[in-house]
Design a protein around this motif. Structure first.
Motif, mmCIF file in Angstrom:
data_model
loop_
_atom_site.group_PDB
_atom_site.id
_atom_site.type_symbol
_atom_site.label_atom_id
_atom_site.label_comp_id
_atom_site.label_asym_id
_atom_site.label_seq_id
_atom_site.Cartn_x
_atom_site.Cartn_y
_atom_site.Cartn_z
ATOM 1 N N GLN B 6 0.835 -1.203 0.000
ATOM 2 C CA GLN B 6 0.000 0.000 0.000
ATOM 3 C C GLN B 6 0.870 1.254 0.000
ATOM 4 O O GLN B 6 0.602 2.209 -0.717
ATOM 5 C CB GLN B 6 -0.897 -0.027 1.236
ATOM 6 C CG GLN B 6 -2.085 0.903 1.094
ATOM 7 C CD GLN B 6 -2.704 1.228 2.427
ATOM 8 O OE1 GLN B 6 -2.495 0.517 3.400
ATOM 9 N NE2 GLN B 6 -3.461 2.299 2.464
ATOM 10 N N TYR B 7 1.953 1.214 0.813
ATOM 11 C CA TYR B 7 2.870 2.353 0.841
ATOM 12 C C TYR B 7 3.506 2.570 -0.525
ATOM 13 O O TYR B 7 3.615 3.689 -1.015
ATOM 14 C CB TYR B 7 3.975 2.126 1.880
ATOM 15 C CG TYR B 7 3.552 2.440 3.294
ATOM 16 C CD1 TYR B 7 2.888 3.631 3.583
ATOM 17 C CD2 TYR B 7 3.829 1.569 4.328
ATOM 18 C CE1 TYR B 7 2.498 3.931 4.870
ATOM 19 C CE2 TYR B 7 3.455 1.858 5.624
ATOM 20 C CZ TYR B 7 2.778 3.041 5.894
ATOM 21 O OH TYR B 7 2.406 3.331 7.154
ATOM 22 N N VAL B 13 1.628 6.555 -6.966
ATOM 23 C CA VAL B 13 0.539 7.418 -7.432
ATOM 24 C C VAL B 13 0.854 8.871 -7.109
ATOM 25 O O VAL B 13 0.724 9.762 -7.962
ATOM 26 C CB VAL B 13 -0.798 6.981 -6.796
ATOM 27 C CG1 VAL B 13 -1.893 7.981 -7.147
ATOM 28 C CG2 VAL B 13 -1.179 5.603 -7.279
ATOM 29 N N SER B 14 1.331 9.127 -5.861
ATOM 30 C CA SER B 14 1.663 10.503 -5.482
ATOM 31 C C SER B 14 2.759 11.043 -6.378
ATOM 32 O O SER B 14 2.713 12.198 -6.808
ATOM 33 C CB SER B 14 2.144 10.569 -4.030
ATOM 34 O OG SER B 14 1.314 9.833 -3.186
ATOM 35 N N PHE B 15 3.734 10.179 -6.667
ATOM 36 C CA PHE B 15 4.863 10.620 -7.483
ATOM 37 C C PHE B 15 4.393 11.017 -8.874
ATOM 38 O O PHE B 15 4.772 12.076 -9.389
ATOM 39 C CB PHE B 15 5.908 9.509 -7.561
ATOM 40 C CG PHE B 15 7.100 9.868 -8.380
ATOM 41 C CD1 PHE B 15 8.129 10.610 -7.824
ATOM 42 C CD2 PHE B 15 7.201 9.489 -9.708
ATOM 43 C CE1 PHE B 15 9.228 10.963 -8.576
ATOM 44 C CE2 PHE B 15 8.291 9.830 -10.469
ATOM 45 C CZ PHE B 15 9.313 10.572 -9.894
ATOM 46 N N LEU B 83 5.900 12.360 0.454
ATOM 47 C CA LEU B 83 5.200 11.335 1.238
ATOM 48 C C LEU B 83 4.823 11.845 2.625
ATOM 49 O O LEU B 83 3.833 11.415 3.205
ATOM 50 C CB LEU B 83 6.084 10.088 1.367
ATOM 51 C CG LEU B 83 6.392 9.339 0.084
ATOM 52 C CD1 LEU B 83 7.192 8.090 0.378
ATOM 53 C CD2 LEU B 83 5.124 8.981 -0.646
ATOM 54 N N ILE B 84 5.648 12.751 3.173
ATOM 55 C CA ILE B 84 5.357 13.267 4.516
ATOM 56 C C ILE B 84 4.215 14.277 4.459
ATOM 57 O O ILE B 84 3.387 14.355 5.355
ATOM 58 C CB ILE B 84 6.615 13.951 5.101
ATOM 59 C CG1 ILE B 84 7.765 12.973 5.189
ATOM 60 C CG2 ILE B 84 6.312 14.580 6.442
ATOM 61 C CD1 ILE B 84 7.822 12.176 6.411
ATOM 62 N N PHE B 93 -6.869 10.725 0.505
ATOM 63 C CA PHE B 93 -5.918 10.218 -0.485
ATOM 64 C C PHE B 93 -5.013 9.266 0.295
ATOM 65 O O PHE B 93 -5.194 9.055 1.486
ATOM 66 C CB PHE B 93 -5.132 11.412 -1.056
ATOM 67 C CG PHE B 93 -4.297 11.096 -2.246
ATOM 68 C CD1 PHE B 93 -4.885 10.751 -3.440
ATOM 69 C CD2 PHE B 93 -2.918 11.157 -2.170
ATOM 70 C CE1 PHE B 93 -4.109 10.474 -4.553
ATOM 71 C CE2 PHE B 93 -2.150 10.877 -3.279
ATOM 72 C CZ PHE B 93 -2.750 10.545 -4.463
ATOM 73 N N PHE B 94 -4.026 8.695 -0.372
ATOM 74 C CA PHE B 94 -3.078 7.864 0.361
ATOM 75 C C PHE B 94 -2.476 8.663 1.516
ATOM 76 O O PHE B 94 -2.049 9.806 1.319
ATOM 77 C CB PHE B 94 -1.952 7.408 -0.562
ATOM 78 C CG PHE B 94 -2.417 6.454 -1.606
ATOM 79 C CD1 PHE B 94 -2.596 5.121 -1.300
ATOM 80 C CD2 PHE B 94 -2.704 6.890 -2.886
ATOM 81 C CE1 PHE B 94 -3.031 4.240 -2.265
ATOM 82 C CE2 PHE B 94 -3.140 6.017 -3.853
ATOM 83 C CZ PHE B 94 -3.300 4.684 -3.548
#
Lengths: 616, 303
Positions: B6-7, B13-15, B83-84, B93-94
């Protein structure tokens, strides 16, 4: 016979054996030296338990030696660093003169540091303190260069500190009739208010000298940079921590009982911060790596002093953690400088350059140590810095936290200067012959550097004994609500979970490193640093394009105004004023019998003139 | 195992999101600059061409291991801060690593990359790179001070060092922190000018003087990674500003609008500005921005 006596007997006997075996053979001397250090370490951790005490009386004084958890914590720094530095010293000192003298003083200073940590009475504390000063002084003047400047500075400041401590001890003794430290602490609240302020100030003066706090730091840059690097790592990493050790005791057991102690703590916290800022700025402007590290040590000790002075649980934890960490990374860095000094013969950034491919292991050790020094995650330095900032913010020191932050950001500059100056940049022909330092030098610094890596993910390894040490000083247990093995909390409950962060950093780094490496792997080749394009041209082999002079000139221009005045100039002015005073007295006591006869005559005349007023 | 997946998925996706938005912004800023200078400018997708061209090019030389690793260090900073920093409000969102680090960790991870890249630039042996790095590091010391002052002011005003908590406070009260802590916002925005390195703070990689400074000697895949990390990092920084000062965003459109408005501040300020020398820019940051930071701290401590 008590184990504590035996420990000191082992160290002193080993030191003497090392000294005298020097006359017989070098190998024997090395063996004795190493055996003594190892034996002391093994003996200390196997046979001396926390809580062991021994009382005896000597020349009518009741003395007491013993070990508590707090001393044990600092013994980790002393013995850990000394052992590694001892191995390092064997290779570093090879071929130098008067090794018996050096090793003897090395061992005696280990003995004195352990003695300080185990002294439960003021007299032995003072005696061991003096032995520490003298043994380190003898090593500072070991290489015989600039003895007047380096040695005298160091010994004068140490003597000022020692006199201050002696005065405090006498004051305490006349008031309590006991020399035992715990008696002093219990009777401290009953002291008169004047004494309550004076005794800690006098003690702190002595400790500030060793911890190189502004304005008593003047001796440190020369002394640190002129000792052989094998000892500098101990000098800066462990010996200066004795000042911190004493400071913590004074702050926790005395200052906290002052009715209004906040201002006292504030002043010391700010002195620590100013030490950190000025130490950092001066470190940035140095071209000599030893000087750079010496100033950087002063700055790092400034953070620790700030943490100690704030004195909340988190601040004290951070100070204790940073004390160990500073030992690790500064030990490694001084060793790296020693390795470079030995392999190239110079430690000047403007001379030596591009060593990364010649001394890769030294580079890796320095890189890790520098990352820890800069406080960049995921290495241990970050943990200490994080705790220090959070403790300052949580305890309402808003401007102080900015000052500390400024110092640690400006530290990036000298961190980069260290790595770039030695290892990166143009690879010049002049240094083509340089080889990696012997394994005996590389392994100790690698061990220290790896220590900082491990503590970055699992700070609990050191925070656990630090917590126990703090409990022995009367703090509440902090495990679970301020830290656990790899999680940090502040007092508001915000947290940093180190393990997933470190894994994420490692994962991202590896992913992109692999991407960079795999793509076009076959066609990639290494080209030298001369194969570059600069101003539209490819430089020739013998063209020196190294950029190292006036490295941070623009920054120094911006920061210049605060660096105009140096503390040492004030001391020099003070010295000149004293000189003038003495000159004046010499005009009175000019050694001429005739003048003295006139003085007698004048005195008699005055007596006769005032006869009626005085005796009438 | 599922957690790790999941991480990883969240990170990817965030990237990708940050990459597309960041590169688009770069293209748009080129158009804006062009229009101000009375030119037409390249199309908005020009930077996608540039970045993929760089990726497809072969790189045949490197100057050693630090040079090789430098761009990867830069990427660590970009992706870790992404990510932070929470991308949307309320965990819609994630959540990535939002709850694992706090603002102080973020401040430090944000300098990890520049320092790592500085080492890479150092090993190339190009004097321009090293000169650029010393200028860049000096400038970091400049703008970090008002930036940290602004963050410390927020921390002490709301008694938290967590980004998520700061966002929740804004969601609960309905007031953006840029209005409740105006001085902190001003100090942070002024610091942002230095962070984005547009004029007048572009001495670090000034093309006319330093041959793009730390970037010189990098091409092909190295420049690709640097450029994309720059885009991702820019997006992460803008999102951070939106999160802590402008109430965060509930969906992508609001986020894009808010970040774009913020992004225009350094771009527009840069277009009409000449270039500062390093000591001038350092002194600039230690002047007014620091004063605003001080006011912010005073406001937070006493009001």
């Amino acid at each position: 016979m008590n184990m504590i006596f035996i420990l000191f007997a082992v160290l002193l006997g080993g030191a003497l054996l090392t000294f005298f075996s020097n006359k017989v053979s070098g190998l024997l001397r090395d063996i004795f030296f190493l055996l003594t250090v190892l034996a002391a370490g093994v003996f200390f951790y196997l046979f001396i338990k926390k809580g062991d005490t021994v009382s005896f009386s000597l020349a009518g004084l009741n003395l007491q030696w013993g070990l508590n958890a707090f001393g044990w914590y600092f013994s980790l720094i002393v013995l850990g660093l000394s052992t590694l530095a001892a191995f390092y010293a064997l290779a570093y000192m090879r071929g130098k003169e008067r090794l018996g003298y050096f090793y003897f003083n090395f061992l005696v200073s280990i003995l004195s540091m352990l003695g300080i940590l185990m002294s439960r009475d003021l007299v032995s504390f003072f005696v061991f303190w003096e032995i520490m000063t003298w043994s380190s002084y003898f090593i500072v003047i070991y290489n015989g260069k600039n003895v007047q400047r380096n040695g005298i500075n160091y010994i004068i400041f140490s003597t000022i500190g020692a006199y201050a401590m002696l005065t405090a001890i006498v004051l305490v003794y006349t008031n309590t009739d006991s020399l035992i430290i715990s008696d002093m602490i219990t009777s401290y609240p009953q002291f008169t208010p004047v004494l309550q302020i004076f005794v800690p100030i006098l003690f702190l003066m002595a400790f500030s000298v060793k911890a190189a706090m502004m304005p008593l730091h003047v001796w440190a840059p020369d002394a640190y940079s002129n000792s052989p690097m094998a000892y500098s790592s101990v000098f800066s990493g462990a010996l200066s921590k004795m000042g911190i050790y004493g400071m913590i005791i004074v702050f926790v057991t005395m200052i906290s009982y002052l009715p209004d102690s906040t201002w006292f703590k504030e002043i010391f916290a700010w002195l620590g911060a100013i030490t950190a800022i000025m130490g950092t700025l001066w470190a940035v402007s140095q071209d000599d790596a030893r000087k750079l590290l010496a100033y950087s040590s002063i700055a790092q000790l400034g953070y620790i002093i700030t943490g100690v002075a704030i004195g909340t649980e988190l601040a004290m934890l951070s100070a204790l953690f940073l004390a160990v960490l500073h030992g690790l990374f500064k030990g490694a860095l001084f060793m790296a400088v020693g390795a470079i000094e030995r392999q190239t013969g110079t430690v000047n950034f403007t001379e030596v350059t591009g060593l990364i491919r010649k001394m890769p292991w030294t580079f890796i050790a320095s890189l890790l140590a520098i990352i820890a020094l800069a406080g960049i995650p995921p290495l241990g330095g970050f943990v200490g810095k994080w705790m220090l900032y959070e403790s300052l913010i949580n305890s309402n020191h808003y401007i102080l936290v900015i000052a500390i932050f400024f110092a640690s950001t400006a530290a990036f500059l000298y961190c980069y200067k260290f790595l770039f100056g030695f290892f990166l940049g143009q690879e010049e022909k002049e240094w083509e012959h340089v080889k990696e330092a012997p394994a005996l030098m590389v392994v100790p610094m690698m061990i220290l550097a790896i220590g900082t890596v491990v503590l970055g993910t699992f700070p609990g390894i050191i925070l656990k004994p630090a917590d126990i040490a703090m409990q022995s000083l009367g703090y509440a247990p902090t495990e679970g609500h301020l830290w656990s093995m790899s999680v940090l909390f502040n007092e508001w409950g915000d947290q940093v979970l180190l393990k997933p962060l470190v894994y994420a950093i490692a994962g991202i780094f590896l992913f992109f490193l692999i991407l960079l490496t795999v793509k076009g792997w076959k066609t990639m080749r290494y080209v030298t640093t001369k194969d570059i394009s600069s101003s539209g041209e490819v430089p020739l082999e013998d063209e020196n394009l190294t950029f190292s002079i006036n490295f941070f000139q623009p920054f120094m221009r911006a920061a210049g105004p605060v660096m105009k005045k140096r503390m040492i100039t004030y001391y020099r002015e003070f010295g000149k004023a004293i000189d003038i005073l003495f000159d004046f007295t010499r005009r009175i006591y000019n050694g001429n019998g005739q003048t003295y006869a006139i003085y007698v005559m004048i005195f008699l005349v005055i007596l006769l003139l005032l006869k009626n007023n005085l005796f009438g | 195992m599922g957690e790790i997946l999941q991480y990883t998925w969240g990170a990817i996706v965030s990237f990708v999101l940050a990459f597309f938005v960041g590169i688009t912004y770069m293209g748009l800023s080129r158009i804006v600059t062009a229009r101000v200078q009375n030119r037409i400018g390249p199309p908005w997708y020009q930077n996608f061409f540039d970045v993929f061209k760089l990726f497809s090019k072969d790189t045949s030389i490197h100057h050693g291991i630090m040079h090789h690793m430098g761009p990867a260090f830069m990427m660590v900073t970009a992706v870790m801060s992404l990510l932070i920093i929470p991308i949307f409000n309320g965990g819609s969102f994630f959540t990535n690593l939002n709850f694992h680090g706090d603002l102080i960790f973020l401040i430090y991870i944000m300098v990890f990359g520049p320092l790592g890249m500085a080492l890479g630039a150092g090993q190339t042996g190009n004097p321009n790179s090293a000169i650029g790095v010393t200028r860049g590091l000096s400038q970091i010391v400049g703008f970090e001070i008002p930036w940290v002052m602004a963050l410390v002011a927020l921390m002490i005003q709301y008694k938290t060092t967590s980004i998520v908590d700061l966002m929740n406070i804004q969601a609960e009260t309905g007031k953006w922190l840029m209005f409740t802590s105006p001085f902190a916002f001003i100090a942070a925005v002024l610091a942002m000018l230095g962070m984005f390195r547009y004029a007048p703070f572009d001495i670090v990689g000034a093309p006319q003087e330093l041959a793009s400074g730390p970037m010189s000697e990098n091409g092909g895949k190295y420049l690709f990674v640097m450029m994309s990390s720059g885009a991702v990092f820019a997006f992460a920084k803008l999102t951070l500003y939106v999160d802590i000062f402008m109430g965060g965003a509930n969906n992508l459109i609001i986020l894009v609008v808010k970040t774009f408005i913020l992004y225009m501040i350094p771009v527009l300020y840069g277009i009409v500005s000449p270039r500062y020398r390093t000591e001038q820019s350092v002194r600039f940051f230690w002047g007014w921005p620091t004063l605003f930071g001080l006011l912010a701290i005073l406001q937070a401590a006493f009001l």
